[in-house]
Scaffold this active site. Structure first.
Site, PDB file in Angstrom:
ATOM      1  N   HIS A   1       0.847  -1.204   0.000  1.00  8.26           N
ATOM      2  CA  HIS A   1       0.000   0.000   0.000  1.00  8.26           C
ATOM      3  C   HIS A   1       0.882   1.254   0.000  1.00  8.26           C
ATOM      4  O   HIS A   1       0.615   2.214  -0.721  1.00  8.26           O
ATOM      5  CB  HIS A   1      -0.896   0.035   1.242  1.00  8.26           C
ATOM      6  CG  HIS A   1      -1.949  -1.037   1.296  1.00  8.26           C
ATOM      7  ND1 HIS A   1      -2.048  -1.945   2.330  1.00  8.26           N
ATOM      8  CD2 HIS A   1      -2.965  -1.341   0.445  1.00  8.26           C
ATOM      9  CE1 HIS A   1      -3.069  -2.746   2.122  1.00  8.26           C
ATOM     10  NE2 HIS A   1      -3.643  -2.419   0.990  1.00  8.26           N
TER      11      HIS A   1
ATOM     12  N   LYS B   1     -15.790  -6.892   4.834  1.00  9.26           N
ATOM     13  CA  LYS B   1     -14.855  -7.748   5.577  1.00  9.26           C
ATOM     14  C   LYS B   1     -15.040  -7.607   7.092  1.00  9.26           C
ATOM     15  O   LYS B   1     -15.572  -6.609   7.558  1.00  9.26           O
ATOM     16  CB  LYS B   1     -13.426  -7.369   5.199  1.00  9.26           C
ATOM     17  CG  LYS B   1     -13.154  -7.556   3.714  1.00  9.26           C
ATOM     18  CD  LYS B   1     -11.793  -7.045   3.340  1.00  9.26           C
ATOM     19  CE  LYS B   1     -11.553  -7.266   1.850  1.00  9.26           C
ATOM     20  NZ  LYS B   1     -10.282  -6.711   1.410  1.00  9.26           N
TER      21      LYS B   1
ATOM     22  N   ARG C   1      -2.307  -5.356  -8.752  1.00 10.80           N
ATOM     23  CA  ARG C   1      -1.154  -6.223  -8.513  1.00 10.80           C
ATOM     24  C   ARG C   1      -1.008  -7.289  -9.576  1.00 10.80           C
ATOM     25  O   ARG C   1       0.075  -7.735  -9.900  1.00 10.80           O
ATOM     26  CB  ARG C   1      -1.277  -6.888  -7.139  1.00 10.80           C
ATOM     27  CG  ARG C   1      -1.168  -5.931  -5.989  1.00 10.80           C
ATOM     28  CD  ARG C   1      -1.750  -6.513  -4.751  1.00 10.80           C
ATOM     29  NE  ARG C   1      -3.154  -6.837  -4.950  1.00 10.80           N
ATOM     30  CZ  ARG C   1      -3.902  -7.541  -4.138  1.00 10.80           C
ATOM     31  NH1 ARG C   1      -3.371  -8.037  -3.054  1.00 10.80           N
ATOM     32  NH2 ARG C   1      -5.166  -7.756  -4.392  1.00 10.80           N
TER      33      ARG C   1
ATOM     34  N   SER D   1      -3.241  -7.976   2.612  1.00 11.15           N
ATOM     35  CA  SER D   1      -3.353  -7.872   4.071  1.00 11.15           C
ATOM     36  C   SER D   1      -3.675  -9.238   4.670  1.00 11.15           C
ATOM     37  O   SER D   1      -3.166  -9.600   5.732  1.00 11.15           O
ATOM     38  CB  SER D   1      -4.432  -6.860   4.447  1.00 11.15           C
ATOM     39  OG  SER D   1      -4.077  -5.601   3.956  1.00 11.15           O
TER      40      SER D   1
HETATM   41  N1  COA Z   1      -0.260  -4.013  -1.540  1.00 10.72           N
HETATM   42  C1  COA Z   1      -0.713  -4.953  -0.730  1.00 10.72           C
HETATM   43  N2  COA Z   1      -1.975  -5.369  -0.700  1.00 10.72           N
HETATM   44  C2  COA Z   1      -2.809  -4.776  -1.534  1.00 10.72           C
HETATM   45  C3  COA Z   1      -2.415  -3.775  -2.422  1.00 10.72           C
HETATM   46  C4  COA Z   1      -1.065  -3.400  -2.415  1.00 10.72           C
HETATM   47  N3  COA Z   1      -0.589  -2.476  -3.213  1.00 10.72           N
HETATM   48  N4  COA Z   1      -3.478  -3.397  -3.138  1.00 10.72           N
HETATM   49  C5  COA Z   1      -4.503  -4.114  -2.707  1.00 10.72           C
HETATM   50  N5  COA Z   1      -4.100  -4.965  -1.745  1.00 10.72           N
HETATM   51  C6  COA Z   1      -4.881  -5.964  -1.048  1.00 10.72           C
HETATM   52  C7  COA Z   1      -5.479  -5.484   0.211  1.00 10.72           C
HETATM   53  O1  COA Z   1      -4.569  -5.666   1.257  1.00 10.72           O
HETATM   54  C8  COA Z   1      -6.668  -6.364   0.329  1.00 10.72           C
HETATM   55  O2  COA Z   1      -6.268  -7.605   0.831  1.00 10.72           O
HETATM   56  P1  COA Z   1      -7.241  -8.549   1.650  1.00 10.72           P
HETATM   57  O3  COA Z   1      -8.402  -8.847   0.756  1.00 10.72           O
HETATM   58  O4  COA Z   1      -6.388  -9.708   1.913  1.00 10.72           O
HETATM   59  O5  COA Z   1      -7.649  -7.802   2.878  1.00 10.72           O
HETATM   60  C9  COA Z   1      -7.108  -6.537  -1.121  1.00 10.72           C
HETATM   61  O6  COA Z   1      -5.968  -6.316  -1.872  1.00 10.72           O
HETATM   62  C10 COA Z   1      -8.090  -5.520  -1.595  1.00 10.72           C
HETATM   63  O7  COA Z   1      -8.576  -4.828  -0.537  1.00 10.72           O
HETATM   64  P2  COA Z   1      -8.642  -3.258  -0.354  1.00 10.72           P
HETATM   65  O8  COA Z   1      -7.658  -2.531  -1.177  1.00 10.72           O
HETATM   66  O9  COA Z   1      -8.663  -2.991   1.108  1.00 10.72           O
HETATM   67  O10 COA Z   1      -9.930  -2.956  -0.947  1.00 10.72           O
HETATM   68  P3  COA Z   1     -11.246  -3.672  -0.562  1.00 10.72           P
HETATM   69  O11 COA Z   1     -11.584  -4.444  -1.763  1.00 10.72           O
HETATM   70  O12 COA Z   1     -11.262  -4.362   0.711  1.00 10.72           O
HETATM   71  O13 COA Z   1     -12.117  -2.408  -0.333  1.00 10.72           O
HETATM   72  C11 COA Z   1     -13.243  -0.498  -0.970  1.00 10.72           C
HETATM   73  C12 COA Z   1     -12.566  -1.745  -1.385  1.00 10.72           C
HETATM   74  C13 COA Z   1     -13.391  -0.312   0.507  1.00 10.72           C
HETATM   75  C14 COA Z   1     -12.421   0.626  -1.483  1.00 10.72           C
HETATM   76  C15 COA Z   1     -14.586  -0.626  -1.648  1.00 10.72           C
HETATM   77  O14 COA Z   1     -15.277  -1.716  -1.126  1.00 10.72           O
HETATM   78  C16 COA Z   1     -15.391   0.607  -1.454  1.00 10.72           C
HETATM   79  O15 COA Z   1     -15.119   1.571  -2.132  1.00 10.72           O
HETATM   80  N6  COA Z   1     -16.370   0.539  -0.532  1.00 10.72           N
HETATM   81  C17 COA Z   1     -17.233   1.652  -0.225  1.00 10.72           C
HETATM   82  C18 COA Z   1     -18.541   1.554  -0.961  1.00 10.72           C
HETATM   83  C19 COA Z   1     -18.340   2.002  -2.356  1.00 10.72           C
HETATM   84  O16 COA Z   1     -18.215   3.189  -2.644  1.00 10.72           O
HETATM   85  N7  COA Z   1     -18.276   1.044  -3.252  1.00 10.72           N
HETATM   86  C20 COA Z   1     -17.995   1.310  -4.635  1.00 10.72           C
HETATM   87  C21 COA Z   1     -19.217   1.300  -5.465  1.00 10.72           C
HETATM   88  S1  COA Z   1     -19.749  -0.322  -5.759  1.00 10.72           S
END
Ligand code: COA
Length: 159
Positions: free
Chosen positions: A19, A43, A92, A130
């Site tokens: 990140h 989550k 990624r 994560s």
């Molecule tokens: N390095 C390490 N890990 C990374 C990464 C990086 N550069 N980029 C992404 N990841 C990982 C995260 O750690 C996470 O891992 P996990 O699933 O093991 O926890 C995964 O990739 C993706 O998770 P994250 O980046 O936290 O995004 P998310 O998919 O959990 O959350 C939101 C996405 C919160 C941004 C999204 O759900 C959201 O915008 N929610 C609000 C409601 C909304 O507006 N939705 C959009 C309209 S549908």
């Protein structure tokens, strides 16, 4: 000229070096970056909101023009209220693409003025997430090269 603010939303459970790599790449592209802790993620996080905010805050303290905020609701609504023009996401691997494509198009439908910018982390982080950090940590594996010191400290205390 108005400031170009970008949001970097996620669950950050916990924030990792992957990140931080994305944030570092985004810094020269925008005037300000808001790391946005999503509180209504589907989550069930291991770390509390407070702990995740704390870990993000300390990890980004080395950067200028980067701050952390938290939100519930839609990212695009937060963007509008805070005059952000862009959402940053990391890509990624190909496997991230389909999910990201769907979210980006939905966000565009909800607010056509806000675009999503994808950045690729260093290849050493392409397999990092994560949950994989939590999994290794739970079994007492060494995660020191994947997370910033504040996260490592928190993990060692937890497990
Ligand atoms: N390095 C390490 N890990 C990374 C990464 C990086 N550069 N980029 C992404 N990841 C990982 C995260 O750690 C996470 O891992 P996990 O699933 O093991 O926890 C995964 O990739 C993706 O998770 P994250 O980046 O936290 O995004 P998310 O998919 O959990 O959350 C939101 C996405 C919160 C941004 C999204 O759900 C959201 O915008 N929610 C609000 C409601 C909304 O507006 N939705 C959009 C309209 S549908």
């Amino acid at each position: 000229m108005s400031k170009r603010t970008a949001l970097y939303p996620g669950t950050f459970d916990p924030i990792t070096n992957g990140h931080l790599d994305i944030i570092e790449r985004a810094i020269p592209l925008f005037d300000k970056i808001i790391v946005l802790l999503a509180l209504n993620s589907e989550k069930t996080p291991l770390f509390s909101e407070f702990e995740r905010m704390e870990m993000i805050n300390e990890s980004i303290s080395i950067f200028n023009n980067v701050e952390v905020m938290q939100f519930k609701g839609l990212v695009v609504e937060f963007a509008k209220k805070n005059n952000a023009i862009t959402i940053i996401r990391g890509l990624r691997a190909i496997s991230d693409f389909e999910y990201e494509f769907q979210i980006a198009l939905m966000n565009r439908k909800l607010n056509p003025k806000i675009d999503t910018v994808y950045l690729m982390p260093d290849e050493k982080y392409t397999y990092l997430s994560s949950s994989i950090v939590r999994e290794v940590a739970k079994h007492k594996g060494d995660v020191s090269c994947f997370v910033p010191p504040v996260v490592l400290k928190k993990i060692l205390k937890r497990f």
